[in-house]
Design a protein around this motif. Structure first.
Motif, PDB file in Angstrom:
ATOM      1  N   SER A   2      13.827  44.077   1.889  1.00 56.36           N
ATOM      2  CA  SER A   2      14.376  45.399   1.603  1.00 56.36           C
ATOM      3  C   SER A   2      15.298  45.845   2.735  1.00 56.36           C
ATOM      4  O   SER A   2      15.299  45.276   3.814  1.00 56.36           O
ATOM      5  N   LYS A   3      16.076  46.896   2.433  1.00 55.79           N
ATOM      6  CA  LYS A   3      17.015  47.420   3.416  1.00 55.79           C
ATOM      7  C   LYS A   3      16.270  47.916   4.660  1.00 55.79           C
ATOM      8  O   LYS A   3      16.669  47.671   5.787  1.00 55.79           O
ATOM      9  N   ARG A   4      15.200  48.660   4.428  1.00 58.89           N
ATOM     10  CA  ARG A   4      14.361  49.136   5.534  1.00 58.89           C
ATOM     11  C   ARG A   4      12.906  48.863   5.179  1.00 58.89           C
ATOM     12  O   ARG A   4      12.586  48.617   4.024  1.00 58.89           O
ATOM     13  N   ASP A 152      13.989  48.798  -2.370  1.00 53.71           N
ATOM     14  CA  ASP A 152      14.996  48.490  -1.359  1.00 53.71           C
ATOM     15  C   ASP A 152      15.024  49.559  -0.266  1.00 53.71           C
ATOM     16  O   ASP A 152      15.246  49.266   0.901  1.00 53.71           O
ATOM     17  N   ILE A 153      14.766  50.788  -0.661  1.00 51.20           N
ATOM     18  CA  ILE A 153      14.920  51.914   0.256  1.00 51.20           C
ATOM     19  C   ILE A 153      13.901  51.897   1.399  1.00 51.20           C
ATOM     20  O   ILE A 153      14.198  52.273   2.523  1.00 51.20           O
ATOM     21  N   GLU A 333      19.317  59.675   0.959  1.00 53.54           N
ATOM     22  CA  GLU A 333      19.500  58.542   0.045  1.00 53.54           C
ATOM     23  C   GLU A 333      19.524  58.987  -1.410  1.00 53.54           C
ATOM     24  O   GLU A 333      19.923  58.229  -2.283  1.00 53.54           O
TER      25      GLU A 333
END
Lengths: 361, 419
Positions: A2-4, A152-153, A333
């Motif tokens: 994931s992104k974070r 992903d967030i 976001e």
């Protein structure tokens, strides 16, 4: 990946096994039909059978080559324990208090038993366990329906209940057995890292309620978060059973503080520690030795000089520092709040409408 | 290049089929089901309808799915060495709807009860699969729930006694555990009854799919269908299930005219922890309409036997060209069991044109395979939908026509014995 990635650190030196986290989670999420036996958060005694029984021996996870391993699905009656209740109503008629099912097993059936000979070298400690929201989840990998996804967030692992068909391969695939089958829905349910709370800037209920203040929550890439400092800067927080190849994102400060052992005459053995290092290596890998060394030296430094940033962190002075959810991150976001939806299947390719969670009428 | 190879597939399939047809012993490799035309409305019929008496019964074979290995250790032990199963199928049409009835032996009636303390119950079940497009008999969808660009429609019924919706159909108050409800005694009994009413009593679902994992339930009522299943206990003979499905001849997903259509069947045995890919499935079976004389390509060209294939040579060629990636039967030469589809029952559930296309144009018939995270070293394809997918298997278009026929002839023999 994931992104974070959100992560939690639990300080095992401070866990007193009070189960407040368990109850916080139970009342928040798993008091519904079919979830009676589930504990998304549980606290088990180590050494012990754990919950479900012998979960470490039930397979799942990945081998060194990265291949998913076969696993076994535990049984409620034998391995989780059938929850029982009492006939409180009947007490009014002067009847005996009896359970509705014969209790034969349950979570923490062997609580506080531990191992070793009392009083010389017996020991135990508690391990609170939630879903590890792994970077390479065994449950996600074993789902043949693409029903489990990693947001992903923030890297939270969720089940898309629309896609889930109750095949239960995820349970076999999870080396921690932290995915549960709801027999009434015929679907899988699991810890959701309290994402509806997280999105509002609140930590998960288990962390908020923890009376020992053992839980830190934050983003791993946020250098100002205590989670980042414990995991990456001081390297004193280690993942559980990382050898199973899922890259878990719940980290533990290993238990270093235990009374010394006694010899045959009942005298203190100076410099001894009741918790065998081999057991800690089994749980946290060989990195645990470095972590113990750092913890011990920082503790000594604090004693001598009165200063240690690490000890200050572990004292956990204030919730606002322990739970750093990177304020307004979710608002910036603009996430789909309270909608546990896997974007890959947001609209049906062949059908006009796929049912989604709604607030009802 | 692509154009050339497409032509070569067509040419090969046509020539192989013609060759087969010339052979004196030629017969259809697979049985043909005849849909019996009835007067009257069959829209609401179940397994016990008297309409079924007149329809002719056709025996088909369903093979254990062994293409991919699933990760439930106990289930895998239970299903090691599974044999193929016989299914008796009947078909009916009333000019508006088409109905199928399946009958298969199953020693135990396994029902998923929905009891809150039973988490390891698995249900018996059955499914009927239709190809969304079947104009080109040489390019039918992949049997395992279709493939990209070649969707299928699957009707599935499971022996599930009681099921609740995850969102309680919006009735949140009735989702709490009874012990957490604010009620006692009489009120609590009423609460239990109300909760019971919220349950669905049958598990019948219609799906569209373009390959493993892509199956998506149709919930917008754009496809109407009716299913039924009943367990028949017999003192003499084998006990087993009867299942039926009725659907309109035409809907948004599949259009059926009076021409023959391909249909496939699958059954699950709950006692052996069957679910998802752990099942028995048939190959595409042709269904023709009673009394309709048509010069149909599908029936004429579909899956004729390869009588002129040299099976011995095929076995050697398969070992030489395929076995370094594919395991099959006792041949386990692949570096990893996860490298490529296991071909142990490929002859049971694949058609001849599909096998030829797979060898010559593997990129056209990509099987998604495992969840890409499960065996990340062995992706079965590269790229994605946007960039175009490339199969990990190279095209074997340099083989001669006869060599391909020999391989396919041999692959068709790879299947479990019938129970």
């Amino acid at each position: 990946m994931s992104k974070r990635q959100l992560a939690m650190v639990m300080d095992l030196n401070k866990c007193i096994g009070c189960q407040t986290c368990t109850v916080a989670c139970k009342t928040q999420w798993t008091n519904r039909n079919g979830r009676e036996y589930m504990y998304w958060n549980n606290v088990e005694t180590y050494p012990g059978t754990g919950y479900p029984k012998n979960w470490m021996e039930l397979g799942g996870g990945f081998d060194a080559a990265g291949d998913l391993q076969d696993g076994i699905i535990p049984n409620i009656e034998a391995d989780y324990g059938v929850p029982w209740d009492y006939n409180f109503d009947a007490l009014a008629d002067g009847k005996q208090l009896t359970p509705n099912v014969e209790p034969t097993w349950g979570p923490n059936w062997d609580e506080d038993e531990g191992a070793g000979d009392f009083p010389n070298d017996n020991y135990f400690f508690y391990i609170p366990r939630i879903c590890n929201h792994c970077t390479n989840p065994g449950c996600l990998s074993s789902c043949p329906r693409d029903a489990i996804f990693k947001r992903d967030i923030d890297g939270v692992v969720l089940v898309d209940l629309d896609r889930c068909q109750g095949y239960r391969y995820c349970i076999a695939g999870c080396p921690y057995k932290k995915v549960y089958f709801n027999p009434k829905l015929s679907k899988t349910e699991k810890c959701i890292f309290c994402f509806p709370r997280i999105e509002q800037g609140l930590p998960p209920a288990c962390a908020q309620q923890c009376v020992g203040r053992i839980r830190f929550v934050g983003f791993l890439d946020d250098v100002n978060s205590q989670v980042h400092q414990l995991v990456h800067k001081y390297k004193v927080a280690l993942p559980l059973r990382a050898d199973r190849g899922t890259s878990p994102n719940v980290y533990y400060i290993p238990p270093t503080e235990a009374p010394p052992k006694f010899d045959a005459e009942g005298n203190v053995i100076e410099g001894s520690n009741r918790i065998p290092t081999e057991e800690l290596e089994k749980l946290f890998g060989s990195e645990v030795n470095g972590a113990i060394k750092t913890l011990k030296s920082e503790m000594a430094k604090r004693k001598e000089t009165g200063k240690s940033e690490l000890m200050d962190l572990l004292i956990a002075y204030s919730h606002s520092e322990m739970f750093r959810l990177d304020n307004n991150y979710y608002k910036k976001e603009g996430t789909n709040k309270l909608a546990p939806v896997d974007n890959r299947y947001l609209s049906g390719k062949h059908t006009q409408r796929i049912s989604r969670f709604s607030r009802g009428n | 290049m692509m154009q050339n190879s497409t032509n070569s597939v067509k040419k090969l399939v046509m020539s192989s089929l013609t060759a087969g047809a010339i052979c004196a012993t030629s017969a259809f490799a697979s049985p043909v089901i005849t849909a019996y035309k009835v007067d009257g409305d069959i829209k609401n019929i179940g397994v016990e309808s008297s309409f079924w008496r007149k329809a002719k019964e056709t025996e088909i074979i369903a093979y254990p799915q062994t293409t991919i290995h699933l990760n439930d250790k106990k289930a895998n032990e239970l299903n090691d060495g599974n044999k193929a199963k016989k299914i008796k199928v009947k078909a009916l049409t009333d000019g508006q709807n088409i109905a199928f009835k399946m009958e298969w032996a199953d020693k135990t009636e396994s029902i998923q009860s929905g009891n809150a303390i039973k988490n390891t119950e698995f249900a018996d079940g059955f499914a009927v699969q239709f190809a969304a497009k079947y104009d080109d008999p040489l390019k039918l969808p992949y049997i395992g729930m279709g493939s990209e660009g070649r969707p299928v429609m699957v009707y599935l019924q499971k022996a599930v006694a009681k099921l609740f919706e995850p969102n309680g159909n919006g009735d949140v108050a009735k989702q709490v555990n009874r012990a957490n409800s604010p009620y006692f005694q009489k009120d609590l009994e009423r609460f239990d009854i109300d909760v019971a009413h919220l349950a669905r009593k049958s598990y019948q679902k219609g799906f569209v799919a373009e390959g493993f994992g892509s199956m998506t339930e149709i919930k917008d009522k754009s496809s109407e269908f009716l299913m039924d299943m009943k367990y028949k206990k017999k003192i003499f003979g084998a006990s087993g299930w009867e299942g039926s499905v009725v659907r309109p001849l035409n809907d948004n997903y599949v259009k059926i005219y009076n021409d023959p259509i391909p249909v496939a069947f699958a059954v699950w045995d709950g006692d052996k922890m069957h679910r998802d890919g752990l099942k028995h499935l048939s190959t595409w079976i042709i269904v023709e309409f009673d009394g309709v004389q048509s010069d149909d390509k599908l029936k004429k060209e579909f899956d004729k036997p390869l009588d002129n294939a040299d099976l011995k040579n095929g076995a050697e060629l398969t070992k030489m060209h395929c076995a370094s990636c594919h395991n099959y039967g006792n041949v386990n030469d692949a570096a990893s069991a996860y490298m490529a589809p296991n071909l142990s029952n490929i002859g049971g559930y694949s058609t001849t044109p599909y096998l030829i296309e797979s060898i010559l144009e593997p990129h056209n018939v990509i099987v998604p395979g495992y969840n890409p995270n499960a065996h990340s070293n062995f992706a079965w394809y590269y790229g994605d939908k946007e960039s175009g997918k490339t199969s990990a298997m190279p095209a074997f278009d340099y083989l001669s026509e006869q060599e391909v026929l020999d391989i396919v002839g041999y692959l068709k023999t790879l299947k479990a014995e019938v129970e």
